[in-house]
Design a protein around this motif. Structure first.
Motif, PDB file in Angstrom:
ATOM      1  N   ASN A   1       0.827  -1.202   0.000  1.00  0.00           N
ATOM      2  CA  ASN A   1       0.000   0.000   0.000  1.00  0.00           C
ATOM      3  C   ASN A   1       0.862   1.254   0.000  1.00  0.00           C
ATOM      4  N   PHE A   2       0.813   2.023  -1.093  1.00  0.00           N
ATOM      5  CA  PHE A   2       1.564   3.271  -1.178  1.00  0.00           C
ATOM      6  C   PHE A   2       0.682   4.493  -0.899  1.00  0.00           C
ATOM      7  N   MET A   3      -0.608   4.252  -0.684  1.00  0.00           N
ATOM      8  CA  MET A   3      -1.549   5.364  -0.562  1.00  0.00           C
ATOM      9  C   MET A   3      -1.897   5.651   0.897  1.00  0.00           C
ATOM     10  N   ASN A   4      -2.170   6.902   1.176  1.00  0.00           N
ATOM     11  CA  ASN A   4      -2.796   7.279   2.440  1.00  0.00           C
ATOM     12  C   ASN A   4      -3.506   8.612   2.234  1.00  0.00           C
ATOM     13  N   SER A   5      -4.254   9.025   3.220  1.00  0.00           N
ATOM     14  CA  SER A   5      -5.012  10.270   3.093  1.00  0.00           C
ATOM     15  C   SER A   5      -4.266  11.448   3.705  1.00  0.00           C
ATOM     16  N   GLY A   6      -2.999  11.233   4.089  1.00  0.00           N
ATOM     17  CA  GLY A   6      -2.212  12.294   4.687  1.00  0.00           C
ATOM     18  C   GLY A   6      -1.093  12.758   3.777  1.00  0.00           C
ATOM     19  N   SER A   7       0.130  12.296   4.066  1.00  0.00           N
ATOM     20  CA  SER A   7       1.301  12.777   3.335  1.00  0.00           C
ATOM     21  C   SER A   7       1.264  12.445   1.853  1.00  0.00           C
ATOM     22  N   GLN A   8       0.596  11.338   1.482  1.00  0.00           N
ATOM     23  CA  GLN A   8       0.537  10.935   0.075  1.00  0.00           C
ATOM     24  C   GLN A   8      -0.824  11.236  -0.561  1.00  0.00           C
ATOM     25  N   GLY A   9      -1.636  12.030   0.116  1.00  0.00           N
ATOM     26  CA  GLY A   9      -2.987  12.278  -0.355  1.00  0.00           C
ATOM     27  C   GLY A   9      -3.064  12.913  -1.726  1.00  0.00           C
ATOM     28  N   SER A  10      -2.100  13.746  -2.086  1.00  0.00           N
ATOM     29  CA  SER A  10      -2.113  14.414  -3.384  1.00  0.00           C
ATOM     30  C   SER A  10      -0.987  13.932  -4.292  1.00  0.00           C
ATOM     31  N   ASN A  11      -0.394  12.786  -3.946  1.00  0.00           N
ATOM     32  CA  ASN A  11       0.716  12.244  -4.728  1.00  0.00           C
ATOM     33  C   ASN A  11       0.185  11.298  -5.794  1.00  0.00           C
ATOM     34  N   ALA A  12       0.178  11.745  -7.054  1.00  0.00           N
ATOM     35  CA  ALA A  12      -0.349  10.925  -8.136  1.00  0.00           C
ATOM     36  C   ALA A  12       0.458   9.648  -8.326  1.00  0.00           C
TER      37      ALA A  12
ATOM     38  N   LEU B   1      -0.785   6.805  -6.146  1.00  0.00           N
ATOM     39  CA  LEU B   1      -1.998   6.198  -6.715  1.00  0.00           C
ATOM     40  C   LEU B   1      -1.635   5.278  -7.875  1.00  0.00           C
ATOM     41  N   THR B   2      -0.777   5.771  -8.766  1.00  0.00           N
ATOM     42  CA  THR B   2      -0.409   4.999  -9.949  1.00  0.00           C
ATOM     43  C   THR B   2       0.254   3.678  -9.582  1.00  0.00           C
ATOM     44  N   ALA B   3       1.037   3.657  -8.508  1.00  0.00           N
ATOM     45  CA  ALA B   3       1.759   2.446  -8.112  1.00  0.00           C
ATOM     46  C   ALA B   3       0.818   1.294  -7.798  1.00  0.00           C
ATOM     47  N   ASN B   4      -0.406   1.596  -7.382  1.00  0.00           N
ATOM     48  CA  ASN B   4      -1.358   0.550  -7.022  1.00  0.00           C
ATOM     49  C   ASN B   4      -2.421   0.320  -8.096  1.00  0.00           C
ATOM     50  N   GLU B   5      -2.287   0.991  -9.235  1.00  0.00           N
ATOM     51  CA  GLU B   5      -3.250   0.815 -10.316  1.00  0.00           C
ATOM     52  C   GLU B   5      -2.837  -0.318 -11.254  1.00  0.00           C
ATOM     53  N   ILE B   6      -3.803  -1.133 -11.636  1.00  0.00           N
ATOM     54  CA  ILE B   6      -3.605  -2.160 -12.663  1.00  0.00           C
ATOM     55  C   ILE B   6      -4.690  -1.931 -13.708  1.00  0.00           C
ATOM     56  N   ASP B   7      -4.291  -1.618 -14.931  1.00  0.00           N
ATOM     57  CA  ASP B   7      -5.284  -1.235 -15.919  1.00  0.00           C
ATOM     58  C   ASP B   7      -4.831  -1.576 -17.326  1.00  0.00           C
ATOM     59  N   GLY B   8      -5.758  -1.441 -18.242  1.00  0.00           N
ATOM     60  CA  GLY B   8      -5.483  -1.740 -19.644  1.00  0.00           C
ATOM     61  C   GLY B   8      -6.782  -1.913 -20.396  1.00  0.00           C
ATOM     62  N   TYR B   9      -6.736  -2.707 -21.467  1.00  0.00           N
ATOM     63  CA  TYR B   9      -7.905  -2.888 -22.316  1.00  0.00           C
ATOM     64  C   TYR B   9      -8.041  -4.356 -22.725  1.00  0.00           C
ATOM     65  N   VAL B  10      -9.273  -4.824 -22.787  1.00  0.00           N
ATOM     66  CA  VAL B  10      -9.555  -6.088 -23.454  1.00  0.00           C
ATOM     67  C   VAL B  10      -9.790  -5.728 -24.917  1.00  0.00           C
ATOM     68  N   VAL B  11      -8.843  -6.106 -25.765  1.00  0.00           N
ATOM     69  CA  VAL B  11      -8.863  -5.705 -27.171  1.00  0.00           C
ATOM     70  C   VAL B  11      -9.495  -6.817 -28.017  1.00  0.00           C
ATOM     71  N   ILE B  12     -10.440  -6.423 -28.844  1.00  0.00           N
ATOM     72  CA  ILE B  12     -11.151  -7.346 -29.733  1.00  0.00           C
ATOM     73  C   ILE B  12     -10.857  -6.912 -31.158  1.00  0.00           C
ATOM     74  N   SER B  13     -10.389  -7.846 -31.997  1.00  0.00           N
ATOM     75  CA  SER B  13      -9.930  -7.485 -33.335  1.00  0.00           C
ATOM     76  C   SER B  13     -10.396  -8.500 -34.374  1.00  0.00           C
ATOM     77  N   ASP B  14     -10.686  -8.003 -35.588  1.00  0.00           N
ATOM     78  CA  ASP B  14     -10.996  -8.893 -36.702  1.00  0.00           C
ATOM     79  C   ASP B  14      -9.811  -9.009 -37.661  1.00  0.00           C
ATOM     80  N   GLY B  15      -8.667  -8.466 -37.244  1.00  0.00           N
ATOM     81  CA  GLY B  15      -7.475  -8.508 -38.071  1.00  0.00           C
ATOM     82  C   GLY B  15      -7.160  -7.196 -38.723  1.00  0.00           C
ATOM     83  N   SER B  16      -8.189  -6.418 -39.030  1.00  0.00           N
ATOM     84  CA  SER B  16      -7.973  -5.103 -39.649  1.00  0.00           C
ATOM     85  C   SER B  16      -8.557  -3.974 -38.807  1.00  0.00           C
ATOM     86  N   ASN B  17      -9.560  -4.282 -38.007  1.00  0.00           N
ATOM     87  CA  ASN B  17     -10.161  -3.299 -37.100  1.00  0.00           C
ATOM     88  C   ASN B  17     -10.151  -3.862 -35.680  1.00  0.00           C
TER      89      ASN B  17
END
Length: 242
Positions: free
Chosen positions: A136-147, A150-166
């Motif tokens: 846990n890198f987040m808290n509501s005090g010293s790290q409250g406004s530290n982006a 927040l980023t260190a604990n984020e896991i994100d991306g996209y489920v990509v669906i493709s037909d080969g050209s689109n």
């Protein structure tokens, strides 16, 4: 909405480190109306009718599995075969969460064939590896406004669906932190003094424990009625940290 979000421009760079921008900053991406109108298939979650997967804030004490459904709709008057691939914003996050798609027969798939104007629903399984999740890198005090915290604990991306050209993308996001799970050897104090109670951390994260001397306890007071705007503050116990 699904067509607009599915076809949004995803290659937006962060203004802090120059890398791919976080889902919490850009959502599905920058909308492209022309791409949406040209889409030949779309995808969304029938669980909440949203074209995204929000896994929430997760205190990960052990390996965890989260299930979501994804509907893919063929918009053409002809058969289409599309592939399904998870793409993480940061490649190393693939070690933290594995994403797999299963058909109605519970068979693992990486592509599906859709008949004319047909649709199919897949089960997406998000398998979280507790050992790989960040502390846990987040808290509501010293790290409250530290982006960055927040980023260190984020896991994100996209489920990509493709037909080969689109291709289209359905964003996913989790705010996950490795957490402790402390259990005690007993729930009730004995009459002996001093009483000895053992603690065991059964979670994946490091436990941070403060010990308090119990000074006083209070009986439970009735709660105020809903909507009456008369809450009843009630303190269960008072202690002093030693």
């Amino acid at each position: 909405k699904a067509m607009l979000m599915n076809t949004a421009f995803r290659g937006i760079k962060s203004d802090t480190d120059g890398g791919q921008a976080e889902i919490t900053r850009i959502g599905a991406g920058e909308l492209r109306a022309d791409n949406a109108l040209a889409a030949t298939f779309l995808a969304y979650s029938p669980d909440d009718e949203a074209p995204s997967f929000s896994l929430g804030q997760l205190d990960v004490t052990e390996d965890t599995v989260i299930r979501r459904r994804m509907r893919i709709v063929n918009l053409l008057q002809e058969e289409q075969t599309v592939s399904i691939e998870p793409r993480f914003r940061l490649e190393e996050n693939g070690q933290k969460i594995a994403i797999e798609a299963y058909d109605s027969n519970n068979v693992l798939v990486n592509e599906v064939t859709l008949s004319t104007c047909d649709d199919t629903v897949l089960d997406l399984v998000f398998s979280i590896n507790s050992a790989a999740i960040e502390a846990n890198f987040m808290n509501s005090g010293s790290q409250g406004s530290n982006a960055a915290a927040l980023t260190a604990n984020e896991i994100d991306g996209y489920v990509v669906i493709s037909d080969g050209s689109n291709e289209i993308g359905v964003p996913f996001h989790a705010l996950a932190r490795r957490a402790a799970k402390v259990v005690t050897s007993q729930d009730v104090l004995s009459s002996a003094y001093p009483d000895r109670i053992s603690l065991e951390n059964q979670g994946a994260g490091t436990a941070q424990i403060d010990v308090f001397d119990l000074v006083a306890i209070s009986d439970d007071l009735p709660e105020g009625a809903a909507g009456s705007e008369t809450p009843t503050p009630d303190i269960r116990a008072v202690g002093v940290r030693t």
